[in-house]
Design an enzyme around this catalytic site. Structure first.
Site, PDB file in Angstrom:
ATOM      1  N   HIS A 184      42.681  84.314  -3.205  1.00 46.10           N
ATOM      2  CA  HIS A 184      41.845  84.911  -2.165  1.00 46.10           C
ATOM      3  C   HIS A 184      41.031  86.072  -2.716  1.00 46.10           C
ATOM      4  CE1 HIS A 184      43.839  83.298   1.659  1.00 46.10           C
ATOM      5  NE2 HIS A 184      42.607  82.869   1.559  1.00 46.10           N
ATOM      6  N   GLU A 411      33.424  63.389 -11.948  1.00 51.18           N
ATOM      7  CA  GLU A 411      34.469  64.405 -12.122  1.00 51.18           C
ATOM      8  C   GLU A 411      35.624  63.847 -12.938  1.00 51.18           C
ATOM      9  OE1 GLU A 411      34.994  66.680  -8.257  1.00 51.18           O
ATOM     10  OE2 GLU A 411      34.698  64.659  -7.493  1.00 51.18           O
ATOM     11  N   ASP A 435      36.747  69.617 -11.711  1.00 50.88           N
ATOM     12  CA  ASP A 435      37.685  68.513 -11.915  1.00 50.88           C
ATOM     13  C   ASP A 435      37.463  67.820 -13.256  1.00 50.88           C
ATOM     14  OD1 ASP A 435      39.546  68.379  -9.739  1.00 50.88           O
ATOM     15  OD2 ASP A 435      37.831  68.004  -8.441  1.00 50.88           O
ATOM     16  N   CYS A 482      27.514  70.688  -9.994  1.00 50.67           N
ATOM     17  CA  CYS A 482      27.917  71.444  -8.812  1.00 50.67           C
ATOM     18  C   CYS A 482      29.278  72.106  -8.979  1.00 50.67           C
ATOM     19  CB  CYS A 482      27.887  70.561  -7.565  1.00 50.67           C
ATOM     20  SG  CYS A 482      29.065  69.222  -7.630  1.00 50.67           S
TER      21      CYS A 482
END
Ligand code: PEP
Ligand code: MG
Length: 561
Positions: A184, A411, A435, A482
């Site tokens: 976080h 990926e 990934d 991306c």
């Protein structure tokens, strides 16, 4: 001078004196209660209610992603299962302090054992327990220091409640000893555009008042920096600031060759910020983020509303929407019900959608309807595509719904290696470097212990990117990036040199990447890419490219632009 290494968030650099976060409250002793169970229960309820109200109030004043995080924390604080655990200990004759400490620790251990996304929430539980304990003891909760001047905050791992409310006029940079790039702390730091380096274990020895340089682009913290180091860092920070102040022009190399700079988004309400930062469209809309807490599959109309809101924010601009990418660190209750030993290698992404094809069809229906009502240029893509057959399956299905531009995410090394055959059936490819790195290096992207392998600079990953770039060029099909790699300014240049035709990233990274591209020509990008490919490992690639890029500036820029 010494250099401590961690994971940089963003590309900023800052310098200043260290101020350490106050240490946690000591654990309470396991002694019998003198007050009795009824009184202890009442104390706990009051303390939890106070903490929950305070977290909610902090969230309301922070807004944005911080508000969601803090409201989730407030809910955790009042979780009835957790309260049952606390009560059980109180009924055993223990004090409320010890009951809270022990029950929260038990819950934390459970989360950590689950690992992944939930494991990273363990720090949230610690923070709530500390706040409740402080309330029970009538002392201030441990929090951000206030030395009375701007400072570099050094902490074990900031609680979301603290990150959300950091005064950015005082906190020059953030360094944590724990936490990974998906914690976080990292997510919120990125959203706030803070200079941050997380997971810097050696920072635990930094003393209050010591001057450091925090370089997020390099993922380093320099202690006892020499005067010239400090000057260079200040110059970089100033250049970044002036680039930020410039009106956002479309992405382009120094010679004017365009490279579209797009945004990665997880909800439609983030679109306005992306537009304000000059995003030329959306390169990745993560639809699964909309439904992470849904027990049931979303309805067509629910989805249509969300997609329409997104598309409406980008009239005549490209918006690439990814089909629900469920599984591994992002399980969706309505798509992943099977227990799997290795969910990252399981029924995830397009595989899971195919197993519930009605959900995939409903999503395509909602997208086609939203497309018909808006002016954006909608592209759709499937996540985690491994084979040519899967590519054909998805693009054929998308066209059945009248969706004109259908592509796949690359990926998985298999689809990168066969990119020419994959692209024969797709309108475009978008490389998910997060990934792709995980699968190329066999290193779980959520696992701190193998974070060193999770580096998209690795030449093996870059070779795969080149396969896709070359195939795209031969077939005249766009190849976007991306993954997080596109947000690293220097790596972004390398990726374009490997054939990427657009780059998509967190909106806060757009200005750094825009600047980095504007300083290079396509030819230089290709040369830097060759240098990266020739390295033995990620660190070698990063260093060699950084040195070569530094040697090119600024003379090369002037003569070639
Ligand atoms: C990626 O894997 O690089 C990607 C962009 O997808 P996600 O991070 O959502 O898995
Ligand atoms: Mg992915």
């Amino acid at each position: 001078m010494s250099i401590l290494r961690g994971v940089g968030i963003g590309a900023g650099v800052a310098q200043g004196p260290v101020a350490r976060m106050a240490e946690a409250l000591p654990a309470p002793e396991n002694v019998p209660s003198a007050l009795g169970a009824e009184a202890e229960r009442a104390r706990v309820r009051e303390a939890i209610a106070d903490v929950s109200a305070e977290l909610t109030a902090r969230g309301a004043s922070a807004g944005g992603a911080a508000q969601e995080v803090l409201e989730a924390q407030a809910m955790i604080a009042e979780d009835p299962t957790l309260l049952d655990e606390v009560d059980a200990r109180i009924d055993d004759g223990r004090t409320s302090e010890w009951a809270v400490h022990d029950a929260f620790a038990g819950f934390r251990a459970t989360l950590e054992a689950v690992g992944g996304y939930l494991g990273e929430r363990a720090a949230d539980l610690d923070d709530i327990a500390q706040r409740v304990l402080a309330r029970l003891r009538g002392v201030p909760a441990p929090g951000v220091p206030d030395p009375g001047h701007p400072f570099v905050l050094v902490a074990r791992d900031l609680a979301p409640a603290d990150t959300a409310l950091l005064d950015l006029t005082q906190v020059l940079a953030l360094v944590t000893t724990d936490g990974g790039p998906t914690s976080h702390t990292a997510i919120l730091a990125r959203e706030k555009g803070m200079v941050a380096v997380v997971g810097t274990a050696e920072a635990r020895d930094l003393e209050n008042g010591a001057t450091v340089i925090v370089d997020a682009a390099a993922g380093t913290v320099t202690t006892d920096p020499a005067a010239d180091e400090l000057t260079r860092a200040a110059q970089r920070a100033a250049a970044r600031q002036s680039a930020d102040a410039l009106p956002a022009s479309p992405g382009a190399f120094a010679d004017g060759t365009p490279i579209a700079l797009l945004a990665n988004l997880g909800k439609p309400s983030d679109a306005a910020d992306a537009v304000a930062r000059g995003a030329e469209g959306v390169g990745l809309f993560r639809t699964e983020f909309l439904f992470l807490s849904s027990a049931q599959a979303p309805t067509v109309s629910q989805q249509r509303e969300a997609y329409r809101e997104l598309l409406a924010a980008f009239p005549r601009k490209k918006v690439v929407v990814r089909m629900l990418d469920a599984g591994a660190d992002k399980p969706l209750a309505f798509l992943n019900d099977a227990h799997e030993e290795n969910p990252a290698l399981g029924l995830r992404g397009l595989r899971a959608l195919r197993a519930s094809e009605d959900i995939l069809r409903e999503q395509l229906t909602a997208l086609a309807e939203a497309d018909a009502e808006t002016e954006a240029e909608l592209w759709v893509m499937a996540p985690m595509v491994a084979t040519v057959e899967e590519t054909r399956y998805f693009t054929t299905l998308a066209r059945e719904y009248g969706l004109k531009t259908a592509g796949v995410m690359v990926e998985i090394p298999a689809s990168a290696l066969l990119a020419d055959r994959v692209l024969a059936h797709a309108d475009f490819a978008s490389i998910g470097t997060n990934d792709l790195t995980q699968y190329t290096m066999a290193a779980d992207r959520m696992l701190g212990s193998v974070a060193g392998f999770q580096d998209p600079w690795h030449p093996a990953v870059l070779r795969l990117v080149r396969e896709v770039g070359d195939a795209g060029a031969r077939l005249g099909k766009p190849v976007g990036i991306c993954g997080e790699a596109a947000a690293d300014p220097l790596l972004a240049v390398v990726l374009t040199g490997l054939g990427a035709t657009s780059l998509s990233m967190a909106p806060s990274a757009l200005s750094d990447v825009r600047l980095a591209l504007s300083e290079r020509t396509p030819d230089e990008a290709r040369r830097l890419a060759e240098i990266a490919l020739a390295a033995d490992d990620a660190a070698g690639a990063r260093l060699a490219v950084a040195e070569a890029a530094a040697a090119l500036s600024p003379h090369q820029k002037e003569t070639t632009s």
